[in-house]
Design a protein around this motif. Structure first.
Motif, PDB file in Angstrom:
ATOM      1  N   ILE A 123       0.573  -1.400   0.117  1.00 33.73           N
ATOM      2  CA  ILE A 123       0.287   0.282  -0.072  1.00 33.73           C
ATOM      3  C   ILE A 123       1.173   1.559   0.050  1.00 33.73           C
ATOM      4  O   ILE A 123       1.140   1.424   1.384  1.00 33.73           O
ATOM      5  N   SER A 124       1.331   2.014  -1.441  1.00 36.35           N
ATOM      6  CA  SER A 124       1.745   3.132  -0.569  1.00 36.35           C
ATOM      7  C   SER A 124       1.234   4.340  -0.398  1.00 36.35           C
ATOM      8  O   SER A 124      -0.348   4.202  -0.295  1.00 36.35           O
ATOM      9  N   LEU A 125       1.796   5.306   0.084  1.00 37.22           N
ATOM     10  CA  LEU A 125       1.280   6.803   0.330  1.00 37.22           C
ATOM     11  C   LEU A 125       0.013   7.324  -0.449  1.00 37.22           C
ATOM     12  O   LEU A 125      -0.915   7.612   0.454  1.00 37.22           O
ATOM     13  N   GLU A 126       0.249   6.730  -1.479  1.00 38.18           N
ATOM     14  CA  GLU A 126      -0.419   7.291  -2.422  1.00 38.18           C
ATOM     15  C   GLU A 126      -1.914   7.038  -2.518  1.00 38.18           C
ATOM     16  O   GLU A 126      -2.951   7.500  -2.645  1.00 38.18           O
ATOM     17  N   GLU A 127      -1.998   5.992  -2.683  1.00 40.65           N
ATOM     18  CA  GLU A 127      -3.310   4.593  -2.543  1.00 40.65           C
ATOM     19  C   GLU A 127      -3.293   5.028  -1.512  1.00 40.65           C
ATOM     20  O   GLU A 127      -5.068   5.108  -1.572  1.00 40.65           O
ATOM     21  N   TYR A 128      -2.945   5.412   0.201  1.00 40.39           N
ATOM     22  CA  TYR A 128      -3.772   5.645   0.603  1.00 40.39           C
ATOM     23  C   TYR A 128      -4.305   6.696   0.992  1.00 40.39           C
ATOM     24  O   TYR A 128      -5.835   6.861   1.373  1.00 40.39           O
ATOM     25  N   ASN A 129      -3.584   7.944   0.549  1.00 38.10           N
ATOM     26  CA  ASN A 129      -4.417   9.093   0.713  1.00 38.10           C
ATOM     27  C   ASN A 129      -5.277   8.886  -0.558  1.00 38.10           C
ATOM     28  O   ASN A 129      -6.687  10.299  -0.060  1.00 38.10           O
ATOM     29  N   ASN A 130      -5.864   8.796  -1.783  1.00 36.49           N
ATOM     30  CA  ASN A 130      -6.360   8.454  -2.745  1.00 36.49           C
ATOM     31  C   ASN A 130      -7.693   7.708  -2.310  1.00 36.49           C
ATOM     32  O   ASN A 130      -8.773   8.515  -1.893  1.00 36.49           O
ATOM     33  N   VAL A 131      -7.689   6.714  -1.330  1.00 34.51           N
ATOM     34  CA  VAL A 131      -8.341   6.483  -1.086  1.00 34.51           C
ATOM     35  C   VAL A 131      -9.778   7.047   0.280  1.00 34.51           C
ATOM     36  O   VAL A 131     -10.483   7.006   0.257  1.00 34.51           O
ATOM     37  N   THR A 132      -8.329   6.923   1.140  1.00 37.28           N
ATOM     38  CA  THR A 132      -9.155   8.054   2.589  1.00 37.28           C
ATOM     39  C   THR A 132      -9.493   9.488   2.296  1.00 37.28           C
ATOM     40  O   THR A 132     -10.591   9.703   2.943  1.00 37.28           O
ATOM     41  N   TYR A 133      -8.779  10.150   1.592  1.00 34.92           N
ATOM     42  CA  TYR A 133      -9.184  11.732   1.445  1.00 34.92           C
ATOM     43  C   TYR A 133      -9.649  12.390  -0.184  1.00 34.92           C
ATOM     44  O   TYR A 133     -10.357  12.425  -0.601  1.00 34.92           O
ATOM     45  N   GLY A 134      -9.618  10.845  -1.132  1.00 38.82           N
ATOM     46  CA  GLY A 134     -10.496  10.989  -2.928  1.00 38.82           C
ATOM     47  C   GLY A 134      -9.750  12.859  -2.951  1.00 38.82           C
ATOM     48  O   GLY A 134      -8.508  13.323  -2.854  1.00 38.82           O
ATOM     49  N   THR A 135     -11.175  12.984  -3.545  1.00 41.24           N
ATOM     50  CA  THR A 135     -11.243  14.611  -3.901  1.00 41.24           C
ATOM     51  C   THR A 135     -10.837  15.611  -2.861  1.00 41.24           C
ATOM     52  O   THR A 135     -10.483  16.939  -2.532  1.00 41.24           O
ATOM     53  N   TYR A 136     -11.400  15.378  -1.107  1.00 41.35           N
ATOM     54  CA  TYR A 136     -10.764  16.258  -0.234  1.00 41.35           C
ATOM     55  C   TYR A 136      -9.122  16.781  -0.158  1.00 41.35           C
ATOM     56  O   TYR A 136      -8.761  18.343   0.626  1.00 41.35           O
ATOM     57  N   GLN A 137      -8.270  16.221  -0.791  1.00 48.33           N
ATOM     58  CA  GLN A 137      -7.350  17.157  -0.676  1.00 48.33           C
ATOM     59  C   GLN A 137      -6.649  17.784  -1.675  1.00 48.33           C
ATOM     60  O   GLN A 137      -5.837  18.614  -1.325  1.00 48.33           O
ATOM     61  N   ASP A 138      -7.754  18.144  -2.833  1.00 52.82           N
ATOM     62  CA  ASP A 138      -7.678  19.249  -3.142  1.00 52.82           C
ATOM     63  C   ASP A 138      -8.196  20.723  -2.875  1.00 52.82           C
ATOM     64  O   ASP A 138      -8.721  21.573  -3.306  1.00 52.82           O
ATOM     65  N   GLU A 139      -9.594  20.432  -2.083  1.00 51.59           N
ATOM     66  CA  GLU A 139     -10.090  21.018  -1.466  1.00 51.59           C
ATOM     67  C   GLU A 139      -9.461  22.012  -0.908  1.00 51.59           C
ATOM     68  O   GLU A 139      -8.306  21.597   0.131  1.00 51.59           O
ATOM     69  N   PRO A 140      -9.987  23.556  -0.783  1.00 51.64           N
ATOM     70  CA  PRO A 140      -9.670  23.942   0.629  1.00 51.64           C
ATOM     71  C   PRO A 140      -9.514  24.013   2.673  1.00 51.64           C
ATOM     72  O   PRO A 140     -10.753  23.227   1.804  1.00 51.64           O
ATOM     73  N   ASP A 141      -9.309  24.230   3.496  1.00 48.71           N
ATOM     74  CA  ASP A 141      -9.965  23.565   3.807  1.00 48.71           C
ATOM     75  C   ASP A 141     -10.945  23.752   4.711  1.00 48.71           C
ATOM     76  O   ASP A 141     -11.984  25.259   4.259  1.00 48.71           O
ATOM     77  N   SER A 142     -11.928  22.780   5.017  1.00 44.37           N
ATOM     78  CA  SER A 142     -13.241  22.471   5.222  1.00 44.37           C
ATOM     79  C   SER A 142     -13.564  22.614   6.792  1.00 44.37           C
ATOM     80  O   SER A 142     -12.490  22.908   7.537  1.00 44.37           O
ATOM     81  N   GLU A 143     -14.804  22.551   7.562  1.00 42.78           N
ATOM     82  CA  GLU A 143     -14.781  22.077   9.011  1.00 42.78           C
ATOM     83  C   GLU A 143     -13.791  21.207   9.487  1.00 42.78           C
ATOM     84  O   GLU A 143     -13.650  21.356  10.822  1.00 42.78           O
ATOM     85  N   TYR A 144     -13.483  20.160   9.083  1.00 40.89           N
ATOM     86  CA  TYR A 144     -12.807  19.076   9.070  1.00 40.89           C
ATOM     87  C   TYR A 144     -11.676  19.189   8.828  1.00 40.89           C
ATOM     88  O   TYR A 144     -10.634  18.107   9.517  1.00 40.89           O
ATOM     89  N   ASP A 145     -11.149  20.221   8.198  1.00 39.47           N
ATOM     90  CA  ASP A 145      -9.590  20.515   8.190  1.00 39.47           C
ATOM     91  C   ASP A 145      -8.987  18.955   7.998  1.00 39.47           C
ATOM     92  O   ASP A 145      -8.252  18.829   8.510  1.00 39.47           O
ATOM     93  N   HIS A 146      -9.268  19.447   6.514  1.00 43.03           N
ATOM     94  CA  HIS A 146      -8.641  17.863   5.668  1.00 43.03           C
ATOM     95  C   HIS A 146      -7.626  18.262   5.367  1.00 43.03           C
ATOM     96  O   HIS A 146      -6.656  16.552   5.729  1.00 43.03           O
ATOM     97  N   LYS A 147      -6.969  18.731   5.563  1.00 40.53           N
ATOM     98  CA  LYS A 147      -5.028  19.072   5.011  1.00 40.53           C
ATOM     99  C   LYS A 147      -4.477  19.219   6.046  1.00 40.53           C
ATOM    100  O   LYS A 147      -3.932  18.092   5.851  1.00 40.53           O
ATOM    101  N   LYS A 148      -4.981  18.945   7.183  1.00 43.69           N
ATOM    102  CA  LYS A 148      -4.355  18.887   8.572  1.00 43.69           C
ATOM    103  C   LYS A 148      -4.226  17.415   9.054  1.00 43.69           C
ATOM    104  O   LYS A 148      -3.471  16.811   9.306  1.00 43.69           O
ATOM    105  N   MET A 149      -5.499  16.887   8.627  1.00 44.70           N
ATOM    106  CA  MET A 149      -5.662  15.133   8.844  1.00 44.70           C
ATOM    107  C   MET A 149      -4.741  15.158   8.368  1.00 44.70           C
ATOM    108  O   MET A 149      -4.234  13.355   8.576  1.00 44.70           O
ATOM    109  N   LEU A 150      -4.579  14.929   6.741  1.00 47.53           N
ATOM    110  CA  LEU A 150      -3.677  14.764   6.114  1.00 47.53           C
ATOM    111  C   LEU A 150      -2.183  14.151   5.919  1.00 47.53           C
ATOM    112  O   LEU A 150      -1.639  13.203   6.381  1.00 47.53           O
TER     113      LEU A 150
END
Length: 312
Positions: A123-150
């Motif tokens: 399992i690559s880091l890229e695979e993990y990020n894509n499966v876990t966060y998907g399009t959230y990776q490209d979105e601005p910070d939201s209520e749950y701060d996805h970038k911080k969790m990523l």
């Protein structure tokens, strides 16, 4: 599909905004060897679960004593790691710990196919990020701060990734998902805990931050008694150097206590009960003579247990 670690984060946010009346705990206690009563005067069911793990133990049902002893013999050969003809307390302890870890490995197995997208056994880091966060990776910070969790997940992933190739094999992915069970991951658990609780950003946990993580004060209601007890615990035991705050070492002692090793205690118990010549170690005959203590006269798929121990 809601991604596992992201969902965990969301639940933490929801919890933090609630008004809990019951105590919230961050302490990672060792999983009990069995939830059954340990009373050998009644039966050996606790010892069966401790020795084989819950799933294997509960599937015992039909074997005769002779067949049970025969299959136990194969288990004994696996436990005798150095093949000297004896089973020591240490070898028993390792076996019992592995038996209790099967629930962790089962959890990893359930998630593995979701994350190993290209089915290459890693399992690559890229695979993990894509499966876990998907399009959230490209979105601005939201209520749950996805970038911080990523970023937090990437930090943990890289610590679990011992060879630094940004891919995880099964053992590395297990360390990533269950870091509290691996010594080299414990500092990550501590760091994440401090980040969650430390509100003033000084990298330490003071008394009010400690209490605030467990209890949200409501002016309309008196504090529960356990809150006062926790204040006392912090002052008398958590804050060992009495500077009013918990540092990383003190936080480690709090969330990952190492006071009692249940597997070691059970291994000592099994040796004590089975060691006929009292030489401190067990022969195969000594174990088979006390087979009912270890496995009873019930059936299980020992082959699956042996395969799992080989895999991990």
């Amino acid at each position: 599909m809601i991604r596992p670690l992201l969902m965990c984060f969301v639940l933490c946010v929801v919890y933090a905004t609630s008004k809990p009346m019951e105590k919230k705990s961050r302490v990672h206690l060792e999983e009990p060897l069995s939830h059954l009563e340990h009373n050998d005067d009644k039966n050996y069911e606790y010892d069966h679960e401790a020795f084989l793990g819950h799933e294997e133990a509960k599937s015992f049902d039909d074997l005769t004593p002779e067949e049970s002893q025969h299959r136990l013999g194969f288990i004994v050969d696996k436990i005798d790691d150095n093949k000297d003809g004896f089973v020591t307390e240490e070898e028993l302890k390792i076996w019992i710990k592995n038996a209790q870890k099967r629930y962790i490995y089962d959890n990893v197995d359930k998630q593995w196919k979701d994350f190993d997208v290209n089915s290459d056994g890693l399992i690559s880091l890229e695979e993990y990020n894509n499966v876990t966060y998907g399009t959230y990776q490209d979105e601005p910070d939201s209520e749950y701060d996805h970038k911080k969790m990523l970023a937090r997940d990437e930090r943990r992933f890289k610590v679990a990734d011992k060879n630094g190739d940004l891919t995880a094999d099964r053992e590395e992915f297990t360390a990533f998902l269950h870091p509290e069970n691996y010594d080299h991951m414990k500092h990550v658990v501590v760091q994440e805990t401090i980040e969650d609780i430390d509100k003033n950003g000084d990298g330490l946990i003071d008394l009010e931050e400690y209490i605030g993580d467990m209890y949200n004060h409501n002016d309309d209601m008196p504090e529960p008694e356990w809150v006062a007890t926790e204040r006392q615990q912090f002052t008398e035991f958590r804050d060992k150097n009495k500077d009013g705050k918990m540092d990383k070492e003190e936080t480690l002692d709090w969330i990952l206590p190492n006071d009692y090793d249940h597997s070691e205690a059970e291994a000592k118990h099994l040796v004590f009960e089975s060691d006929a010549d009292k030489d401190g170690k067990l022969t195969k005959d000594e174990i088979l003579n006390k087979y009912d203590l270890f496995v009873g006269s019930q059936a299980t798929d020992f082959g699956e247990a042996l395969i799992r121990h080989d895999e991990f």
